[in-house]
Design a protein around this motif. Structure first.
Motif, mmCIF file in Angstrom:
data_model
loop_
_atom_site.group_PDB
_atom_site.id
_atom_site.type_symbol
_atom_site.label_atom_id
_atom_site.label_comp_id
_atom_site.label_asym_id
_atom_site.label_seq_id
_atom_site.Cartn_x
_atom_site.Cartn_y
_atom_site.Cartn_z
ATOM 1 N N VAL A 252 0.684 -1.230 -0.019
ATOM 2 C CA VAL A 252 0.034 0.048 -0.190
ATOM 3 C C VAL A 252 0.832 1.240 0.109
ATOM 4 C CG1 VAL A 252 -1.827 1.131 1.335
ATOM 5 C CG2 VAL A 252 -1.783 -1.326 1.256
ATOM 6 N N LEU A 253 0.503 2.146 -0.775
ATOM 7 C CA LEU A 253 1.371 3.555 -0.996
ATOM 8 C C LEU A 253 0.158 4.558 -0.745
ATOM 9 C CD1 LEU A 253 4.116 4.509 -3.448
ATOM 10 C CD2 LEU A 253 2.496 5.961 -3.177
ATOM 11 N N GLY A 254 0.327 5.273 0.315
ATOM 12 C CA GLY A 254 -0.666 6.511 0.515
ATOM 13 C C GLY A 254 -0.303 7.248 1.740
ATOM 14 N N HIS A 255 -1.051 8.300 1.788
ATOM 15 C CA HIS A 255 -0.862 9.269 3.193
ATOM 16 C C HIS A 255 -2.199 9.306 3.778
ATOM 17 C CE1 HIS A 255 -2.542 12.230 0.520
ATOM 18 N NE2 HIS A 255 -2.919 12.675 1.590
ATOM 19 N N ALA A 256 -2.155 9.270 5.018
ATOM 20 C CA ALA A 256 -3.322 9.244 5.815
ATOM 21 C C ALA A 256 -4.000 10.538 6.238
ATOM 22 C CB ALA A 256 -3.060 8.541 7.384
ATOM 23 N N VAL A 387 13.879 18.322 10.046
ATOM 24 C CA VAL A 387 12.397 17.977 9.844
ATOM 25 C C VAL A 387 12.233 16.905 9.107
ATOM 26 C CG1 VAL A 387 10.053 18.796 9.166
ATOM 27 C CG2 VAL A 387 11.706 20.483 10.341
ATOM 28 N N ASP A 388 11.566 15.687 9.470
ATOM 29 C CA ASP A 388 11.309 14.455 8.983
ATOM 30 C C ASP A 388 9.876 14.703 8.242
ATOM 31 O OD1 ASP A 388 11.167 11.958 7.952
ATOM 32 O OD2 ASP A 388 10.653 11.070 10.128
ATOM 33 N N ALA A 389 9.968 14.993 7.078
ATOM 34 C CA ALA A 389 8.654 14.996 6.087
ATOM 35 C C ALA A 389 8.901 14.818 4.819
ATOM 36 C CB ALA A 389 8.210 16.490 6.427
ATOM 37 N N ALA A 390 7.931 14.427 3.867
ATOM 38 C CA ALA A 390 8.105 14.161 2.441
ATOM 39 C C ALA A 390 8.757 15.397 1.620
ATOM 40 C CB ALA A 390 7.016 13.268 1.858
ATOM 41 N N ILE A 414 0.014 11.150 -2.847
ATOM 42 C CA ILE A 414 1.083 11.825 -2.158
ATOM 43 C C ILE A 414 1.527 10.789 -1.253
ATOM 44 C CG2 ILE A 414 2.148 13.481 -0.563
ATOM 45 C CD1 ILE A 414 0.564 15.528 -2.167
ATOM 46 N N SER A 415 2.849 10.158 -1.057
ATOM 47 C CA SER A 415 2.994 9.253 0.048
ATOM 48 C C SER A 415 3.686 9.708 1.096
ATOM 49 C CB SER A 415 3.976 8.044 -0.707
ATOM 50 O OG SER A 415 4.371 7.251 0.229
ATOM 51 N N THR A 416 3.321 9.286 2.242
ATOM 52 C CA THR A 416 4.126 9.772 3.480
ATOM 53 C C THR A 416 4.820 8.540 4.083
ATOM 54 O OG1 THR A 416 2.116 9.484 4.765
ATOM 55 C CG2 THR A 416 2.655 11.926 4.047
ATOM 56 N N SER A 417 4.744 7.675 3.170
ATOM 57 C CA SER A 417 5.632 6.342 3.588
ATOM 58 C C SER A 417 7.037 6.635 3.239
ATOM 59 C CB SER A 417 5.011 5.181 2.881
ATOM 60 O OG SER A 417 5.874 4.036 2.966
ATOM 61 N N LYS A 418 7.851 5.847 3.732
ATOM 62 C CA LYS A 418 9.338 5.687 3.446
ATOM 63 C C LYS A 418 9.677 4.513 2.526
ATOM 64 C CE LYS A 418 10.792 8.532 7.285
ATOM 65 N NZ LYS A 418 11.722 8.543 8.678
ATOM 66 N N HIS A 420 9.465 2.516 -0.940
ATOM 67 C CA HIS A 420 9.183 2.651 -2.333
ATOM 68 C C HIS A 420 9.046 4.002 -3.095
ATOM 69 C CE1 HIS A 420 8.405 1.481 -6.542
ATOM 70 N NE2 HIS A 420 7.309 2.265 -6.572
ATOM 71 N N ALA A 421 8.217 4.825 -2.536
ATOM 72 C CA ALA A 421 8.162 6.135 -2.896
ATOM 73 C C ALA A 421 7.597 6.950 -2.202
ATOM 74 C CB ALA A 421 7.283 6.364 -4.331
ATOM 75 N N ARG A 422 8.019 8.151 -1.919
ATOM 76 C CA ARG A 422 7.720 9.424 -0.831
ATOM 77 C C ARG A 422 7.372 10.630 -1.429
ATOM 78 N NH1 ARG A 422 11.332 11.441 4.396
ATOM 79 N NH2 ARG A 422 9.770 11.198 5.831
ATOM 80 N N GLY A 423 6.526 11.310 -0.925
ATOM 81 C CA GLY A 423 5.969 12.664 -1.547
ATOM 82 C C GLY A 423 5.000 12.597 -2.792
ATOM 83 N N PRO A 424 4.984 13.562 -3.595
ATOM 84 C CA PRO A 424 4.220 13.416 -4.958
ATOM 85 C C PRO A 424 4.900 12.036 -5.586
ATOM 86 C CG PRO A 424 4.753 15.512 -4.321
ATOM 87 C CD PRO A 424 5.437 14.744 -3.355
ATOM 88 N N VAL A 425 4.075 11.360 -6.092
ATOM 89 C CA VAL A 425 4.212 10.033 -6.529
ATOM 90 C C VAL A 425 3.876 10.331 -8.037
ATOM 91 C CG1 VAL A 425 3.973 7.480 -6.810
ATOM 92 C CG2 VAL A 425 3.946 8.587 -4.767
#
Length: 464
Positions: A252-256, A387-390, A414-418, A420-425
């Motif tokens: 799953v790739l997504g932001h909550a 600062v830890d952010a995408a 936009i992914s907030t995961s670390k 596979h992909a992060r930020g705008p995908v």
């Protein structure tokens, strides 16, 4: 060239059949050259331009139903804003398809190349082509090559433009996509997908490359298709994302949520800060990259907060503040620093230092997008580094955290995961890689033992 059949209606197929057709379509798309994929995108863009009347009619039906909803089913103003398809939004959707078409090909890129051995076994009589340059070479060589994921499922809510963004990125990256829209946008999504499928079929490509499933019961069926679906991307509320994450074995790739902050430092240019905050809150408050909390250094709060309150009052923004902020301006209490308002509402807090601001962001943020307003370069660099952010920004609106604005053509989410992909995908986030090894009768056993052959392990740039 293969000839595709006329578009198949997804509503008469089971979820299993749709996923199987998408997998078959992905196998057709993956080996296509860039010219074929770009031709499909141009056909999609032209088809959207020619179908405006149909699309607006379908969207009007969605809006009519949405307005009639009451109680718990009623849609917020932010959701209604996302749902409405306008002339300008449709033009932007077409522009995004063409901007994706203009991007470099994400497939077949050599991400790494290693010479494993520079010699052939004695049994080999001929040299073989090596890599994209097709030069003849000896030895054993490995390349890491970008390839499509294959089938991507995207679950989204009231965003007509999500259909075209996702479909364009999928086709450009050689993937098939299965779309599951929220019920509030179903009619618009059906019309959009019908137009896109007809465009693909006219180009001799499988219509199943862009598919649609409707109804909540289909979500769980789709989430169970781990043998056919390679990634799920939920675009919507925190509740939706967490539900998807808890109910599938598919990656799953997504932001909550998008609880984005702007920190106004003691060395900020106050007029610049007001301009940036205004844009970040009011340009599109329903967006996940809109600012939800502004933190102000205590040293300038007495002067800056009344100016901020006046600017926001003029723009119709309701302010919430901590005790210190409310003593300096008119504001409601802050109920929860984790709130993603999605409306013309914003929280304001006063902090004693940069460290306190970063601590607040790490405790209450959603690792989406954070910005600092300051003329102190050293302070800015600390913020950007720590600062830890995408996405992290200096003297810029959080609204820039967007695939189109970043030059990705569009975004699938936009992914907030670390992972596979992060930020705008964009396109890169829809690719993976495989290792390609070329030899001439090489066998692993020849490299064992004291008398075994030695690996050279030279990167391509180092190889002779």
């Amino acid at each position: 060239m293969s000839t595709a059949a006329a578009p198949v209606r997804d509503d008469v197929l089971s979820t299993q059949e749709i996923a199987q057709a998408a997998k078959a379509a992905a196998r057709v798309l993956a080996p296509l050259n860039e010219a074929r994929r770009n031709a499909a995108l141009e056909a999609m863009a032209k088809a959207l331009e020619g179908a405006s009347a149909e699309l607006f009619a379908a969207n009007a039906e969605d809006l009519k139903v949405a307005v009639s909803l009451t109680g718990e089913d009623a849609l917020s103003a932010a959701t209604m804003a996302r749902l409405k398809l306008t002339d300008s939004k449709l033009r932007e959707m077409v522009e995004q398809v063409r901007s994706v078409m203009a991007l470099p090909d994400p497939l077949g890129r050599v991400l790494d190349a290693v010479e494993l051995d520079d010699r052939d076994p004695e049994i080999s009589k001929t040299q073989i082509p090596y890599g994209n340059d097709n030069k003849k070479t000896s030895g054993l060589h490995m390349e890491k090559i970008s390839v499509p994921l294959s089938v991507v499922a995207v679950i989204f809510e009231a965003r007509p433009d999500a259909v075209t963004q996702i479909a364009a990125l999928a086709i450009k990256s050689g993937n098939a996509v299965i779309l599951k829209p929220g019920r509030e946008v179903e009619r618009t999504a059906m019309a959009l997908v019908r137009v896109l499928r007809e465009a693909l079929a006219a180009e001799g490509l499988p219509a199943a490359a862009v598919s649609l499933v409707l109804g909540r019961e289909r979500v769980n069926e789709l989430l169970a298709m781990h043998s056919l679906v390679d990634m799920v991307i939920p675009r919507g509320t925190k509740k939706l994302v967490e539900y998807v994450q808890a109910n599938t074995r598919i990656p799953v790739l997504g932001h909550a949520e998008g609880v984005c902050h702007i920190y106004v430092d003691r060395a900020a240019d106050e007029e610049l800060a007001l301009r940036v905050i205004d844009d970040a809150k009011t340009d599109y408050p329903a967006s996940c990259n809109a600012v939800e909390t502004v933190l102000v250094h205590a040293a300038i709060a007495g002067d800056f907060l009344p100016k901020l309150a006046e600017r926001m009052r003029e723009r119709g923004v309701v302010l919430h503040g901590d005790d210190v902020a409310r003593a300096m301006m008119s504001a409601l209490p802050v109920d929860d620093w984790h709130t993603e308002y999605g409306e013309l509402e914003m929280a304001v807090g006063v902090v004693p230092s940069l460290d306190a601001a970063m601590e607040h962001i790490h405790e209450h943020g959603s690792v989406h997008t954070e910005s600092i307003i300051t003329e102190d370069a050293e302070v800015a660099e600390r913020f950007l580094r720590e600062v830890d952010a995408a996405s992290v920004m200096h003297n810029a609106s959080t609204r820039f955290a967007d695939g189109f604005r970043y030059g990705f053509g569009a975004e699938v989410g936009i992914s907030t995961s670390k992972f596979h992909a992060r930020g705008p995908v964009g396109l890169d986030g829809l690719t993976t890689y495989k290792y390609v090894v070329r030899g001439a009768g090489h066998v692993a056993g020849d490299y064992r033992g004291a008398q075994g052959r030695a690996f050279t392990h030279r990167r391509k740039s180092e190889a002779r």
